[in-house]
Motif scaffolding. Structure first.
Motif, PDB file in Angstrom:
ATOM      1  N   GLU A  55       0.818  -1.216   0.000  1.00  0.00           N
ATOM      2  CA  GLU A  55       0.000   0.000   0.000  1.00  0.00           C
ATOM      3  C   GLU A  55       0.849   1.261   0.000  1.00  0.00           C
ATOM      4  O   GLU A  55       0.470   2.268  -0.605  1.00  0.00           O
ATOM      5  CB  GLU A  55      -0.925  -0.006   1.219  1.00  0.00           C
ATOM      6  N   VAL A  56       2.006   1.200   0.655  1.00  0.00           N
ATOM      7  CA  VAL A  56       2.869   2.378   0.713  1.00  0.00           C
ATOM      8  C   VAL A  56       3.352   2.781  -0.672  1.00  0.00           C
ATOM      9  O   VAL A  56       3.573   3.959  -0.951  1.00  0.00           O
ATOM     10  CB  VAL A  56       4.071   2.122   1.659  1.00  0.00           C
ATOM     11  N   MET A  57       3.503   1.798  -1.587  1.00  0.00           N
ATOM     12  CA  MET A  57       3.931   2.112  -2.949  1.00  0.00           C
ATOM     13  C   MET A  57       2.798   2.701  -3.782  1.00  0.00           C
ATOM     14  O   MET A  57       3.016   3.549  -4.645  1.00  0.00           O
ATOM     15  CB  MET A  57       4.465   0.859  -3.637  1.00  0.00           C
ATOM     16  N   ALA A  58       1.584   2.231  -3.529  1.00  0.00           N
ATOM     17  CA  ALA A  58       0.439   2.688  -4.321  1.00  0.00           C
ATOM     18  C   ALA A  58      -0.185   3.960  -3.770  1.00  0.00           C
ATOM     19  O   ALA A  58      -1.054   4.556  -4.421  1.00  0.00           O
ATOM     20  CB  ALA A  58      -0.618   1.586  -4.361  1.00  0.00           C
ATOM     21  N   ALA A  59       0.252   4.417  -2.599  1.00  0.00           N
ATOM     22  CA  ALA A  59      -0.404   5.528  -1.900  1.00  0.00           C
ATOM     23  C   ALA A  59      -0.492   6.792  -2.751  1.00  0.00           C
ATOM     24  O   ALA A  59      -1.550   7.434  -2.828  1.00  0.00           O
ATOM     25  CB  ALA A  59       0.321   5.808  -0.586  1.00  0.00           C
ATOM     26  N   GLU A  60       0.611   7.162  -3.394  1.00  0.00           N
ATOM     27  CA  GLU A  60       0.602   8.406  -4.169  1.00  0.00           C
ATOM     28  C   GLU A  60      -0.361   8.305  -5.351  1.00  0.00           C
ATOM     29  O   GLU A  60      -1.118   9.244  -5.642  1.00  0.00           O
ATOM     30  CB  GLU A  60       2.012   8.725  -4.671  1.00  0.00           C
ATOM     31  N   GLY A  61      -0.353   7.163  -6.058  1.00  0.00           N
ATOM     32  CA  GLY A  61      -1.256   6.986  -7.186  1.00  0.00           C
ATOM     33  C   GLY A  61      -2.706   7.005  -6.771  1.00  0.00           C
ATOM     34  O   GLY A  61      -3.568   7.549  -7.476  1.00  0.00           O
ATOM     35  N   LEU A  62      -3.000   6.421  -5.603  1.00  0.00           N
ATOM     36  CA  LEU A  62      -4.373   6.443  -5.094  1.00  0.00           C
ATOM     37  C   LEU A  62      -4.785   7.869  -4.715  1.00  0.00           C
ATOM     38  O   LEU A  62      -5.928   8.282  -4.957  1.00  0.00           O
ATOM     39  CB  LEU A  62      -4.489   5.518  -3.881  1.00  0.00           C
ATOM     40  N   LYS A  63      -3.856   8.614  -4.146  1.00  0.00           N
ATOM     41  CA  LYS A  63      -4.165   9.982  -3.710  1.00  0.00           C
ATOM     42  C   LYS A  63      -4.427  10.903  -4.894  1.00  0.00           C
ATOM     43  O   LYS A  63      -5.315  11.767  -4.853  1.00  0.00           O
ATOM     44  CB  LYS A  63      -3.001  10.516  -2.872  1.00  0.00           C
ATOM     45  N   THR A  64      -3.657  10.730  -5.979  1.00  0.00           N
ATOM     46  CA  THR A  64      -3.790  11.609  -7.144  1.00  0.00           C
ATOM     47  C   THR A  64      -4.862  11.145  -8.122  1.00  0.00           C
ATOM     48  O   THR A  64      -5.151  11.838  -9.102  1.00  0.00           O
ATOM     49  CB  THR A  64      -2.444  11.690  -7.893  1.00  0.00           C
ATOM     50  N   GLY A  65      -5.448   9.964  -7.875  1.00  0.00           N
ATOM     51  CA  GLY A  65      -6.488   9.461  -8.761  1.00  0.00           C
ATOM     52  C   GLY A  65      -5.971   8.681  -9.951  1.00  0.00           C
ATOM     53  O   GLY A  65      -6.745   8.258 -10.814  1.00  0.00           O
ATOM     54  N   LYS A  66      -4.648   8.451 -10.031  1.00  0.00           N
ATOM     55  CA  LYS A  66      -4.090   7.658 -11.128  1.00  0.00           C
ATOM     56  C   LYS A  66      -4.354   6.171 -10.930  1.00  0.00           C
ATOM     57  O   LYS A  66      -4.258   5.389 -11.873  1.00  0.00           O
ATOM     58  CB  LYS A  66      -2.587   7.906 -11.252  1.00  0.00           C
ATOM     59  N   LEU A  67      -4.687   5.788  -9.698  1.00  0.00           N
ATOM     60  CA  LEU A  67      -5.002   4.405  -9.387  1.00  0.00           C
ATOM     61  C   LEU A  67      -6.298   4.338  -8.596  1.00  0.00           C
ATOM     62  O   LEU A  67      -6.661   5.282  -7.890  1.00  0.00           O
ATOM     63  CB  LEU A  67      -3.878   3.759  -8.568  1.00  0.00           C
ATOM     64  N   VAL A  68      -6.979   3.196  -8.724  1.00  0.00           N
ATOM     65  CA  VAL A  68      -8.223   2.953  -8.000  1.00  0.00           C
ATOM     66  C   VAL A  68      -8.047   1.657  -7.202  1.00  0.00           C
ATOM     67  O   VAL A  68      -7.544   0.649  -7.724  1.00  0.00           O
ATOM     68  CB  VAL A  68      -9.417   2.820  -8.960  1.00  0.00           C
ATOM     69  N   HIS A  69      -8.475   1.682  -5.954  1.00  0.00           N
ATOM     70  CA  HIS A  69      -8.336   0.535  -5.056  1.00  0.00           C
ATOM     71  C   HIS A  69      -9.562  -0.358  -5.190  1.00  0.00           C
ATOM     72  O   HIS A  69     -10.696   0.114  -5.124  1.00  0.00           O
ATOM     73  CB  HIS A  69      -8.206   1.062  -3.618  1.00  0.00           C
ATOM     74  N   VAL A  70      -9.331  -1.685  -5.353  1.00  0.00           N
ATOM     75  CA  VAL A  70     -10.443  -2.641  -5.399  1.00  0.00           C
ATOM     76  C   VAL A  70     -10.160  -3.794  -4.444  1.00  0.00           C
ATOM     77  O   VAL A  70      -9.037  -3.972  -3.971  1.00  0.00           O
ATOM     78  CB  VAL A  70     -10.656  -3.193  -6.837  1.00  0.00           C
ATOM     79  N   LEU A  71     -11.189  -4.561  -4.136  1.00  0.00           N
ATOM     80  CA  LEU A  71     -11.091  -5.711  -3.227  1.00  0.00           C
ATOM     81  C   LEU A  71     -10.504  -5.307  -1.861  1.00  0.00           C
ATOM     82  O   LEU A  71      -9.731  -6.056  -1.250  1.00  0.00           O
ATOM     83  CB  LEU A  71     -10.235  -6.826  -3.853  1.00  0.00           C
ATOM     84  N   GLU A  72     -10.886  -4.140  -1.384  1.00  0.00           N
ATOM     85  CA  GLU A  72     -10.333  -3.619  -0.132  1.00  0.00           C
ATOM     86  C   GLU A  72     -10.610  -4.548   1.052  1.00  0.00           C
ATOM     87  O   GLU A  72      -9.780  -4.684   1.959  1.00  0.00           O
ATOM     88  CB  GLU A  72     -10.893  -2.221   0.150  1.00  0.00           C
ATOM     89  N   ALA A  73     -11.771  -5.192   1.064  1.00  0.00           N
ATOM     90  CA  ALA A  73     -12.139  -6.044   2.194  1.00  0.00           C
ATOM     91  C   ALA A  73     -11.254  -7.287   2.284  1.00  0.00           C
ATOM     92  O   ALA A  73     -11.208  -7.946   3.329  1.00  0.00           O
ATOM     93  CB  ALA A  73     -13.596  -6.469   2.061  1.00  0.00           C
ATOM     94  N   TYR A  74     -10.534  -7.584   1.208  1.00  0.00           N
ATOM     95  CA  TYR A  74      -9.700  -8.789   1.184  1.00  0.00           C
ATOM     96  C   TYR A  74      -8.208  -8.482   1.313  1.00  0.00           C
ATOM     97  O   TYR A  74      -7.379  -9.391   1.197  1.00  0.00           O
ATOM     98  CB  TYR A  74      -9.930  -9.553  -0.126  1.00  0.00           C
TER      99      TYR A  74
END
Length: 323
Positions: free
Chosen positions: A251-270
């Protein structure tokens, strides 16, 4: 015939006494210089002469002089002994203060997340330490390759290593770009991944990593398929941002992309929890001042420092899983 390369026991005995007598031209002054009795100096030199097989001094009641053998011995022994003393001082300096070359084996993905933010301040705080960072996905033998320490995700650190937490535990998250989800529906369950392009990671062992999930408290692993296989997380991250498919990343690697909207998080419950990032080295008795200085500096500049109960549990679970 096999040659014997073993250094003879006591091969250097008496050399310091000889050099002191040669410098002072006096057994009495040499004894005072070394803090022993004149008879002890005399006996030590006599044993040295017997071992060499030649008289090294000419002794009279008034003076002490060197024989020809003594002059020749002095010309070789003095610079050699001075080099030994210098070597001892150099080694002692490395053992007493933070100095020398600090070699670290680090995955490429860790460098911008953990090391880049603190390297400048560390080098400024410890100007006598040179830092060498070798980026590699391989789990190398630190001692054999001449490294002081390594940095890896906790689940990949061997149980016999001393491990120092550099980050708190974090989740493995599945992410994709908005462009990808414009063409595909978002997965709601792990079974839905069969209909998705998944970016895969080849481990240093050569095996393709399975995707790990936490399904209502039960750890499960799923083999996925997709258009790209990479050997490091940054490549997978870049491909996910370009819309090539889904990626499972720390998650620490994807954090910036998620914050800027370049990435979308899925399957969060898993999303499963993993131990975090650890610095590791072979043993506490081998801790050098330069490594101790680096560990202390990293801890003081890293949020969430200090080993938590969750990290302990995650480390033990990771070690059991590897075995």
């Amino acid at each position: 015939m096999k040659q014997n390369f073993t250094v003879r026991q006591g091969a250097l005995d008496g050399v310091e006494a000889f050099l002191s007598v040669a410098r002072h031209r006096s057994f009495r002054k040499a004894a005072a210089d070394l803090g022993v009795t004149p008879s002890a100096i005399s006996q030590t030199v006599r044993v040295l002469e017997e071992r060499v097989g030649a008289a090294l001094f000419v002794r009279t009641t008034r003076s002490v002089g060197l024989t020809e053998a003594g002059e020749r011995f002095l010309s070789h022994a003095k610079p050699a002994f001075e080099q030994l003393v210098a070597a001892s001082e150099a080694a002692r300096g490395l053992g007493q203060r933070p100095t020398g070359l600090l070699r670290l084996s680090v995955p490429r993905a860790i460098v911008p997340i953990i090391l880049e933010p603190l390297l400048a301040s560390f080098c400024e705080a410890y100007p006598e330490i040179e830092v060498e960072i070798a980026t590699s996905k391989e789990l190398i033998d630190l001692a054999a390759e001449g490294f002081d320490a390594g940095i890896r995700l906790g689940q990949f650190v061997d149980a016999d290593m001393v491990a120092v937490p550099l980050t708190p535990p974090f989740r493995l998250v599945v992410v994709g770009s908005p462009a990808y989800f414009a063409r595909r529906s978002r997965p709601r369950h792990t079974d839905d991944l069969r209909q998705h392009a998944c970016l895969r990671w080849r481990q240093s062992s050569g095996a393709l990593a399975l995707w790990s999930f936490n399904d209502h408290g039960h750890a499960i692993e799923i083999a996925v398929s997709g258009p790209l296989i990479a050997s490091d997380f940054p490549t997978m991250l870049g491909a996910a941002k370009q819309g090539m498919g889904l990626a499972q990343l720390p998650e620490v690697m994807a954090a910036e992309g998620l914050k800027t909207g370049k990435l979308v998080h899925v399957l969060e419950a898993y999303a499963p929890m993993v131990p975090g990032v650890f610095l590791y080295y072979p043993g506490r008795r081998q801790m050098t001042p330069k490594l101790r200085a680096f560990i202390d500096h990293v801890k003081s500049h890293t949020p969430g420092r200090g080993k938590t109960r969750a990290q302990d549990d995650a480390m033990r679970a990771g070690a059991r899983k590897k075995r």
